[in-house]
Design an enzyme around this catalytic site. Structure first.
Site, PDB file in Angstrom:
ATOM      1  CD  GLU A  62     122.567 -19.821  75.942  1.00  0.00           C
ATOM      2  OE1 GLU A  62     123.509 -19.769  75.539  1.00  0.00           O
ATOM      3  OE2 GLU A  62     122.765 -19.421  77.228  1.00  0.00           O
TER       4      GLU A  62
ATOM      5  CE  LYS B 280     123.885 -12.980  81.283  1.00  0.00           C
ATOM      6  NZ  LYS B 280     124.502 -12.715  79.962  1.00  0.00           N
TER       7      LYS B 280
ATOM      8  CG  HIS C 221     117.124 -48.836  88.667  1.00  0.00           C
ATOM      9  ND1 HIS C 221     116.498 -49.959  88.870  1.00  0.00           N
ATOM     10  CD2 HIS C 221     118.369 -49.022  87.949  1.00  0.00           C
ATOM     11  CE1 HIS C 221     117.242 -50.903  88.315  1.00  0.00           C
ATOM     12  NE2 HIS C 221     118.111 -50.346  87.659  1.00  0.00           N
TER      13      HIS C 221
HETATM   14  O1  F6P Z   1     123.965 -15.612  79.945  1.00  0.00           O
HETATM   15  C1  F6P Z   1     124.290 -16.779  78.978  1.00  0.00           C
HETATM   16  C2  F6P Z   1     125.729 -16.778  78.426  1.00  0.00           C
HETATM   17  O2  F6P Z   1     125.915 -15.520  77.788  1.00  0.00           O
HETATM   18  C3  F6P Z   1     125.783 -18.019  77.618  1.00  0.00           C
HETATM   19  O3  F6P Z   1     125.374 -17.814  76.242  1.00  0.00           O
HETATM   20  C4  F6P Z   1     127.538 -18.189  77.741  1.00  0.00           C
HETATM   21  O4  F6P Z   1     127.626 -19.394  77.311  1.00  0.00           O
HETATM   22  C5  F6P Z   1     127.477 -17.938  79.243  1.00  0.00           C
HETATM   23  O5  F6P Z   1     126.440 -17.064  79.510  1.00  0.00           O
HETATM   24  C6  F6P Z   1     128.859 -17.453  79.647  1.00  0.00           C
HETATM   25  O6  F6P Z   1     129.049 -16.311  78.954  1.00  0.00           O
HETATM   26  P1  F6P Z   1     130.776 -15.830  78.726  1.00  0.00           P
HETATM   27  O7  F6P Z   1     131.482 -16.842  78.424  1.00  0.00           O
HETATM   28  O8  F6P Z   1     130.820 -14.354  78.219  1.00  0.00           O
HETATM   29  O9  F6P Z   1     131.177 -15.662  80.330  1.00  0.00           O
END
Ligand code: F6P
Length: 510
Positions: free
Chosen positions: A340, A480, A371
């Site tokens: 990431e 998203k 294994h």
């Molecule tokens: O969608 C990725 C992300 O934003 C990550 O970078 C982050 O760790 C995770 O989602 C959770 O985000 P949040 O802590 O804002 O719920």
């Protein structure tokens, strides 16, 4: 200067062309000092880098690359609190979370005071929960950095975890996960910790709402006692109805947040002193990264090795093999940290890059991996550098096991390098396969803290050389947004305007 335009990059390209016949066995035979010169100590860890496809000349050129791309200045900018996360206009200061109280002046004095002003009540709360015998189950609801760090750390430090309490980690929006955990719980004995930097992540908010509904459906009303929130968005947590909130700051990236309030489950598990030791181990690594000369700086040596492998030897992945079952979530944690952070194809100004960046990280604990997929590491057509982690002292007293485990780790590294050429065909091992061996004396809060900080800084080093912003994650956004659109169509099955495959899947699954 962009890395591929530096003289060092050109020299490394020429060096890589000459080094095509590099052979680890020959390198060891030619240099009796190799194991020594290519080993590096850093706080809590010894790294044997000698079974890698590098020699002194390679390392010298890589260090030149670091100088020519301004690595030290970029590192110092991070430690001064400059806004090096340029696309979000944010500082990058997860390291400040482990800085001793009162140890910095100037512009950083105030944020450091805030860090400790939050840490103290967070640790006091952790101690209250530890002392509360009625709370037998702690459920962390969070995903990504709000799950992987605390989950990995609680598992890794299982020998330090308070008896009588169980720790659960619910991350996936898949209701099977939450349902399976709820089935083991009684509301009166449970503390739900809703961990979300943004307090907006759909997966987490969906799980949190369902947990709250489950809690209330059983006639329980004391949300204040049974729910806590860890977030930078304190207002959203209050709106959700959670009173007990521990905040942190936008200058802590999600995947770098285990040191912040997001570490609450770790603090409950190992106690306030254990958490302070965890922070201290990481701080020791911060100091090493800031002060050791680059030739003896372990995060720098590892990060530069990653660049060498990715851009000059074209190795596309790195496999992670912790020889300690408590480190079973270590590969998953590192996947987010590396991929990431450095899975980017544009530079800090948004210009497309002509060279490769993040490798793929993957792995499983040894000896399990041996294994399963080690076949490919030994005889496959791709060369995959392997990173071992071994811990000298076990915490169990079962005879024979630990010696066997460590013998396997050493033997695998040896076999990858040595190969076996006395038989041909299927039984031939070409050898010369690279590996790094990271060795800890003990797996403790402090050594785990140091190991995590080592990996954070190593990712910083390769990202800095590549000229990318390792601290944003725009690549997660598109999916998203599209998921929300598809979700809205689930009930009707309306496929209007969608491609035929997406519409077809929607029709079948609605
Ligand atoms: O969608 C990725 C992300 O934003 C990550 O970078 C982050 O760790 C995770 O989602 C959770 O985000 P949040 O802590 O804002 O719920």
């Amino acid at each position: 200067m962009r890395c591929d335009q530096t003289p060092a990059w050109k020299a490394l390209t020429a060096h890589a062309a000459q080094a095509t016949g590099f052979d680890l066995r020959t390198a060891f035979a030619a240099d009796p000092q190799r194991a020594h010169t290519l080993s590096q100590t850093a706080p809590h860890v010894l790294a044997d880098l000698s079974k890698n496809h590098v020699d002194a000349a390679t390392e010298a050129l890589l260090q030149e690359l670091a100088r020519q791309t301004g690595l030290a200045a970029h590192r110092d900018a991070m430690f001064r609190g400059e806004h090096i996360n340029s696309t979000e206009d944010r500082a990058v200061m997860h390291w400040l979370l482990r800085q001793p109280e009162g140890s910095l002046g100037g512009d950083l004095a105030e944020p450091l005071a805030q860090v400790h002003g939050t840490l103290q009540p967070m640790l006091a709360y952790a101690e209250t929960v530890r002392a509360d015998a009625q709370i037998t189950d702690v459920v962390n609801i969070g995903i990504g950095g709000s799950d992987l760090g605390p989950q990995m750390a609680v598992l890794a430090l299982q020998d330090f975890v308070i008896p009588g309490k169980r720790f659960h980690f619910v991350s996936n929006v898949d209701g099977h996960e939450l349902a399976a955990v709820l089935a083991q719980l009684k509301p009166a004995n449970t503390l739900f910790v809703v961990a979300s930097k943004s307090f907006a992540t759909l997966d987490t908010m969906t799980n949190a709402r369902s947990a709250l509904a489950w809690f209330k459906a059983q006639g329980c009303t004391d949300v204040g006692r049974h729910f806590a929130a860890l977030t930078t968005n304190v207002a959203a947590a209050a709106e959700f109805g959670i009173r007990t909130t521990f905040g942190f700051w936008d200058w802590v990236g999600g995947r770098y947040s285990v040191w912040s309030a997001i570490g609450l489950p770790v603090a409950i598990a190992i106690g306030a002193q254990g958490f302070r030791d965890f922070l201290a181990g990481a701080h020791a690594m911060d100091q090493h990264f800031q002060t050791a000369p680059i030739e003896e700086n372990l995060p720098v040596r590892l990060g530069l090795l990653d660049v060498w492998y990715r851009n000059f030897l074209n190795y596309t992945s790195r496999s992670i093999a912790p020889y300690h079952s408590a480190l079973r979530r270590w590969p998953a944690f590192l996947q987010q940290l590396e991929m990431e952070s450095n899975g980017k194809r544009v530079d800090r100004n948004g210009q497309a890059l002509p060279y490769a960046t993040s490798p793929v990280l993957w792995g499983e604990p040894g000896t399990n991996g041996q294994h399963a997929y080690f076949q490919m590491l030994h005889q496959g057509s791709d060369v995959v550098p392997l990173e071992f982690i071994a811990v000298k002292k076990p915490t169990h007293s079962l005879k024979n096991h630990h010696e066997l485990l460590l013998a396997n780790a050493i033997a695998q590294a040896q076999a990858l390098m040595q190969g076996k050429s006395d038989e041909g065909g299927h039984k031939h091992f070409s050898g010369n396969r690279p590996s790094t061996f990271l060795l800890l004396d003990e797996l403790t809060p402090a050594s785990l803290g140091a190991m995590i900080a080592l990996q954070e800084h190593r990712v910083f080093v390769s990202g800095s050389v590549w000229g990318i912003n390792s601290f944003d994650q725009w690549g997660v956004e598109l999916g998203k947004v599209l998921a929300q659109d598809i979700h809205a169509r689930m009930a009707s099955g309306d496929g209007a305007g969608l491609d035929a495959s997406t519409a077809g899947l929607l029709a079948r699954l609605r």
